[in-house]
Scaffold this active site. Sequence first.
Site, short mmCIF file in Angstrom:
data_model
loop_
_atom_site.label_atom_id
_atom_site.label_comp_id
_atom_site.label_asym_id
_atom_site.label_seq_id
_atom_site.Cartn_x
_atom_site.Cartn_y
_atom_site.Cartn_z
N HIS A 1 51.88 -85.77 45.54
CA HIS A 1 51.14 -85.75 46.81
C HIS A 1 49.68 -85.42 46.50
CE1 HIS A 1 51.41 -81.44 46.31
NE2 HIS A 1 52.73 -81.50 46.30
N GLY B 1 48.01 -82.80 46.64
CA GLY B 1 47.79 -81.59 45.84
C GLY B 1 47.77 -81.93 44.35
N HIS B 2 48.78 -82.69 43.93
CA HIS B 2 48.83 -83.11 42.51
C HIS B 2 47.59 -83.95 42.17
CE1 HIS B 2 53.34 -82.85 43.39
NE2 HIS B 2 53.18 -82.00 42.39
N LYS C 1 48.19 -73.11 44.20
CA LYS C 1 49.34 -73.09 45.10
C LYS C 1 50.45 -72.21 44.53
CE LYS C 1 52.73 -74.62 47.77
NZ LYS C 1 53.85 -74.70 46.91
N ASP C 2 50.67 -72.36 43.22
CA ASP C 2 51.68 -71.55 42.52
C ASP C 2 50.92 -70.48 41.73
OD1 ASP C 2 54.27 -73.30 42.94
OD2 ASP C 2 52.62 -74.66 42.49
N GLN D 1 52.51 -68.49 38.87
CA GLN D 1 52.74 -69.39 37.73
C GLN D 1 51.46 -69.60 36.93
OE1 GLN D 1 55.10 -73.17 37.99
NE2 GLN D 1 53.09 -74.09 38.22
N SER E 1 53.47 -79.60 49.49
CA SER E 1 54.51 -79.30 48.51
C SER E 1 55.59 -80.37 48.62
CB SER E 1 55.12 -77.92 48.81
OG SER E 1 56.38 -77.80 48.18
P1 AMP Z 1 55.04 -79.23 40.92
O1 AMP Z 1 55.19 -80.71 40.83
O2 AMP Z 1 55.41 -78.68 42.26
O3 AMP Z 1 55.68 -78.50 39.77
O4 AMP Z 1 53.49 -78.94 40.80
C1 AMP Z 1 52.73 -79.41 39.72
C2 AMP Z 1 51.36 -78.81 39.78
O5 AMP Z 1 50.74 -79.17 41.02
C3 AMP Z 1 51.35 -77.29 39.74
O6 AMP Z 1 50.25 -76.85 38.95
C4 AMP Z 1 51.17 -76.91 41.19
O7 AMP Z 1 50.57 -75.65 41.37
C5 AMP Z 1 50.26 -78.01 41.66
N1 AMP Z 1 50.33 -78.16 43.12
C6 AMP Z 1 51.44 -78.38 43.87
N2 AMP Z 1 51.12 -78.41 45.18
C7 AMP Z 1 49.78 -78.18 45.27
C8 AMP Z 1 48.86 -78.06 46.36
N3 AMP Z 1 49.23 -78.19 47.62
N4 AMP Z 1 47.56 -77.82 46.05
C9 AMP Z 1 47.16 -77.68 44.76
N5 AMP Z 1 47.98 -77.78 43.70
C10 AMP Z 1 49.27 -78.02 43.94
#
Ligand code: AMP
Length: 279
Positions: A34, A36-37, A149-150, A153, A185
């Site tokens: 999405h 965010g990624h 966001k995390d 982590q 998310s």
């Molecule tokens: P994930 O696919 O959920 O493991 O997330 C992969 C990366 O994208 C991690 O570094 C997350 O913190 C980041 N991420 C996920 N959602 C967002 C968001 N809404 N805003 C910024 N970074 C994000």
Amino acid sequence: MKVFRSIKKQQQYSFKEKCKGRVIGFVPTMGFLHKGHLSLIDKAKELSDRVIISIFVNPLQFAPNEDYREYPRDEKMDLKLLEEKGVDAVLIPELNEMYPNGFETYVEVSKLSKDYCGRSRPLFFRGVATIVLKLFNTVQPDLAVFGEKDYQQYIIIKRMSRDLNLPISVIPSPIVREEDGLAMSSRNLYLTPSERKEAPVLYESMRRAKELASKGERNVKNLKKEMVKFIESKKYPRIDYIEFVDPENLKRAKILQGPTRILLAVWIGKARLIDNMEV
Ligand code: AMP
């Protein structure tokens, strides 16, 4: 755009690019991408010559009762988005190559992993740290971008990187939100329409606390009380935790003095949502 499913092929590509003096930026993800990624990819592009993304739903960070099987996946759509973004390579490792038979080596960032999200998910950060180190060894990046966001982590990966002397800069990138404030998310998909309407309550409660703080309220107990009252006035949310912490070492704050981060996790239906904000 290159797509590598073999760890060795990815390593060879990274090695060649590094020999040519190119800076490699890396963004690890679990896919179902999405905005965010995509914002992390923009950041990586700004800072590097080659951008590599990984897509891997990591079983090690899911407890047996969690959503490993139902976690949303859409590789075709992800590859389309990444191609449009102009990333250089995508790593989609095979499960049995990542975790060969007899696998028994783990990375544990001991103290930082115990609290907050680690309380309700005791082995979660061990799974995260282990896969991130394995991906680092595969991609050999100069820098890696993680979403705020995390937040816990991000701090844990930064700690691991320092503790293990990894030659990798760990770069934070700000939270990307929907228009109503809900942090984007992949798990937002689990919300029913009526739960979705209440989901901005995480953001809204933090915004209210921040406003109270800006008016002079320094006592964390009072700020938390206001947040709990607001969240509990809604129908669906169940609070997992709300904490005010030092943004560097995640130690709890009792009084606001200097930079502080609110961290919270709230269940809405079967989705456990997390969010955070600087106050
Ligand atoms: P994930 O696919 O959920 O493991 O997330 C992969 C990366 O994208 C991690 O570094 C997350 O913190 C980041 N991420 C996920 N959602 C967002 C968001 N809404 N805003 C910024 N970074 C994000």
